[in-house]
Design an enzyme around this catalytic site. Sequence first.
Site, PDB file in Angstrom:
ATOM      1  N   HIS A  17     -28.274  17.794 -21.822  1.00 17.03           N
ATOM      2  CA  HIS A  17     -28.476  16.598 -21.089  1.00 17.03           C
ATOM      3  C   HIS A  17     -30.063  16.556 -21.030  1.00 17.03           C
ATOM      4  O   HIS A  17     -30.754  17.494 -20.595  1.00 17.03           O
ATOM      5  CB  HIS A  17     -27.736  16.321 -19.850  1.00 17.03           C
ATOM      6  CG  HIS A  17     -26.258  16.167 -19.848  1.00 17.03           C
ATOM      7  ND1 HIS A  17     -25.764  15.174 -20.972  1.00 17.03           N
ATOM      8  CD2 HIS A  17     -25.347  16.913 -19.244  1.00 17.03           C
ATOM      9  CE1 HIS A  17     -24.340  15.300 -20.769  1.00 17.03           C
ATOM     10  NE2 HIS A  17     -23.973  16.144 -19.792  1.00 17.03           N
ATOM     11  N   VAL A  30     -10.516  39.641 -10.953  1.00 18.98           N
ATOM     12  CA  VAL A  30     -11.035  40.203  -9.827  1.00 18.98           C
ATOM     13  C   VAL A  30     -10.120  39.943  -8.472  1.00 18.98           C
ATOM     14  O   VAL A  30      -9.970  38.901  -8.198  1.00 18.98           O
ATOM     15  CB  VAL A  30     -12.739  39.654  -9.291  1.00 18.98           C
ATOM     16  CG1 VAL A  30     -13.089  40.414  -8.053  1.00 18.98           C
ATOM     17  CG2 VAL A  30     -13.552  40.344 -10.620  1.00 18.98           C
ATOM     18  N   ILE A  50     -22.482  26.521  -9.981  1.00 12.08           N
ATOM     19  CA  ILE A  50     -23.120  25.662 -11.070  1.00 12.08           C
ATOM     20  C   ILE A  50     -22.229  24.546 -11.117  1.00 12.08           C
ATOM     21  O   ILE A  50     -20.943  24.786 -11.632  1.00 12.08           O
ATOM     22  CB  ILE A  50     -23.594  26.371 -12.363  1.00 12.08           C
ATOM     23  CG1 ILE A  50     -24.175  27.655 -11.993  1.00 12.08           C
ATOM     24  CG2 ILE A  50     -24.001  25.441 -13.517  1.00 12.08           C
ATOM     25  CD1 ILE A  50     -25.506  27.464 -11.338  1.00 12.08           C
ATOM     26  N   CYS A  53      -7.437  27.238 -43.789  1.00 11.99           N
ATOM     27  CA  CYS A  53      -7.450  26.154 -43.060  1.00 11.99           C
ATOM     28  C   CYS A  53      -8.031  25.221 -43.775  1.00 11.99           C
ATOM     29  O   CYS A  53      -9.441  25.078 -44.221  1.00 11.99           O
ATOM     30  CB  CYS A  53      -8.178  26.268 -41.752  1.00 11.99           C
ATOM     31  SG  CYS A  53      -8.277  24.510 -40.636  1.00 11.99           S
ATOM     32  N   CYS A  73      -8.040  21.829 -43.316  1.00 13.36           N
ATOM     33  CA  CYS A  73      -8.988  20.703 -42.807  1.00 13.36           C
ATOM     34  C   CYS A  73     -10.189  20.950 -42.473  1.00 13.36           C
ATOM     35  O   CYS A  73     -11.003  20.228 -42.774  1.00 13.36           O
ATOM     36  CB  CYS A  73      -8.292  20.455 -41.522  1.00 13.36           C
ATOM     37  SG  CYS A  73      -6.458  19.817 -41.318  1.00 13.36           S
ATOM     38  N   CYS A 117      -2.116  26.023 -41.176  1.00 17.55           N
ATOM     39  CA  CYS A 117      -2.930  27.393 -41.103  1.00 17.55           C
ATOM     40  C   CYS A 117      -2.278  28.195 -39.831  1.00 17.55           C
ATOM     41  O   CYS A 117      -2.752  29.402 -39.626  1.00 17.55           O
ATOM     42  CB  CYS A 117      -4.370  27.113 -40.806  1.00 17.55           C
ATOM     43  SG  CYS A 117      -4.914  26.636 -39.340  1.00 17.55           S
TER      44      CYS A 117
END
Length: 528
Positions: free
Chosen positions: A100, A224, A390, A455, A457, A495
């Site tokens: 951004h 944790v 964040i 795969c 695709c 796949c």
Amino acid sequence: MSGYCTCVRRYIAFVKIKQDPLCFFWCVSGRKPEMDMAIAKADKTKLQDRGSYDVIIIGAGIVGSMLARELSRYKGRFALLEKEAFTGFGVSKANPCMLHSPLMFPSGPLRIKLAHNAAARYKKLAHDLDVTYREVDEIFLAFEPHQLTKLETAKAWAEKNNVSAGHEIIGPQKIRDIEPHVSKKAIGALYGKGVGGIYATEWTFALTENAIQNGLDLYLNSRVRGIRREKDSHFAIETSTGRFQARYIINAAGLFADEIASMVGDTDIGLTLTKGTMVILDKTTSHLVKNMVYGTYGLDHSQLITPTAHGNLLIGLGYFDTPRHKNDTTVTREKFAEVIHMGQQLVPAVSESSVITAFAGIRSENNKALGGDFFVDHSNRTPGVVHAVIGSPGLTAAPALAEYIITLLSDCGLKLEEKNNFKSNRIGWRRFETASLPEKRKLITANPKYGHIVCRCEQVAEAEILEAISRGADTMDAIKHVTRAGMGRCQGGFCGFPVLNYLADALGLTAQEITKKGIGSHQLSSRA
């Protein structure tokens, strides 16, 4: 560069073994899933001591992984703990993964500062780490005069604050010249050049692989459970896989940063969560949009259609709602329809029939910084802990965040001495899909497994899947996010079983022991 290593350290998800002068590979430990369960359920008094470190980072999302790589520049013992089975499996992968410009968040001085010039940082890192980066431009469309006024105000703000990347107001004809399929109802737009997109999980893999190459230790499946201060001023960190000691702790736990903060006494850190929905279109629609196209943004919603780093189109995020809990990534029919409708307002040719998958992502804001800003600071109660709480746009700011957090570590008293032998370059592997025809012939000649497409695709070859496994991808989703096998139109319909069998054969497990994304997500049942 392929092949399998012999594990030299059981009990650890990934280890580093030097196999090539230019690169370090990760090796799967060969432990059985039931061993993980036993570890997770072990009596606390029986947990193994895992060693002592100068710094332990909690959370291997894009911020934690970026910090791990940056910290590995320096001399010392560093570790990265992640509760998931693979890096980037948390909030980072449920992200549009587009950078951004500061125009998207004209408040919060820290995030404005850290997100500025992010594209240049990412381009350099993409070169160093041999990982995908897609450069695009951004267009904010206006359909009403008041929206155009809002865009003009945003442009003036960016110029005043020196965060503009040459944005300009353009009219309907130039909009159509740049993006021919955009709605003809647009009366103007704010246009800026030089942002970009990545794929977060692919990047966390590359970042941590390079950090491991430079001496960092990565511990996956390590949730944790508690943190306490010892008499010698070290921290004791209790996890589902053992006890660690550290002089300093970085809390980069994403949506769980408030819970980690509470463990060190900072119970006043709180998060407000919102959820957005994203839809992926198949690559037959890729021609419809070449750049990031936004509706004129609001605080309560995001209207976006953009190419992803790998060429699909992504639509998102609709009106934000409140998730029921931190793992609530459900997509309702109503939200799906809302996002499709918003996409069609921007690009009318978008069709629901082109959708291959939909997912939801959760973002957070904290109660410690105003205006949606990041909270990155020392613990108020426990010296030696730095909280990196964040929100958006954490992915954009991650490279600068890593450097900023390291300055805070220095302020804590950590002596930082750069290594003379830091290895800045990580070597990936050649993607068959993006290779030219002559390159494909050379790849197949050098390794016939490149001639076997697993795969269809995404045109992923057997050689790529085996390479990913040899470097530490040991679940179906890890293979998917690192190689793209299963990312295409059929979503693994063709796949999926071959990939599962490759994993079982390479890891010495039965097919029933292979998981989708770690403990409790087995793909096959052993019941008759």
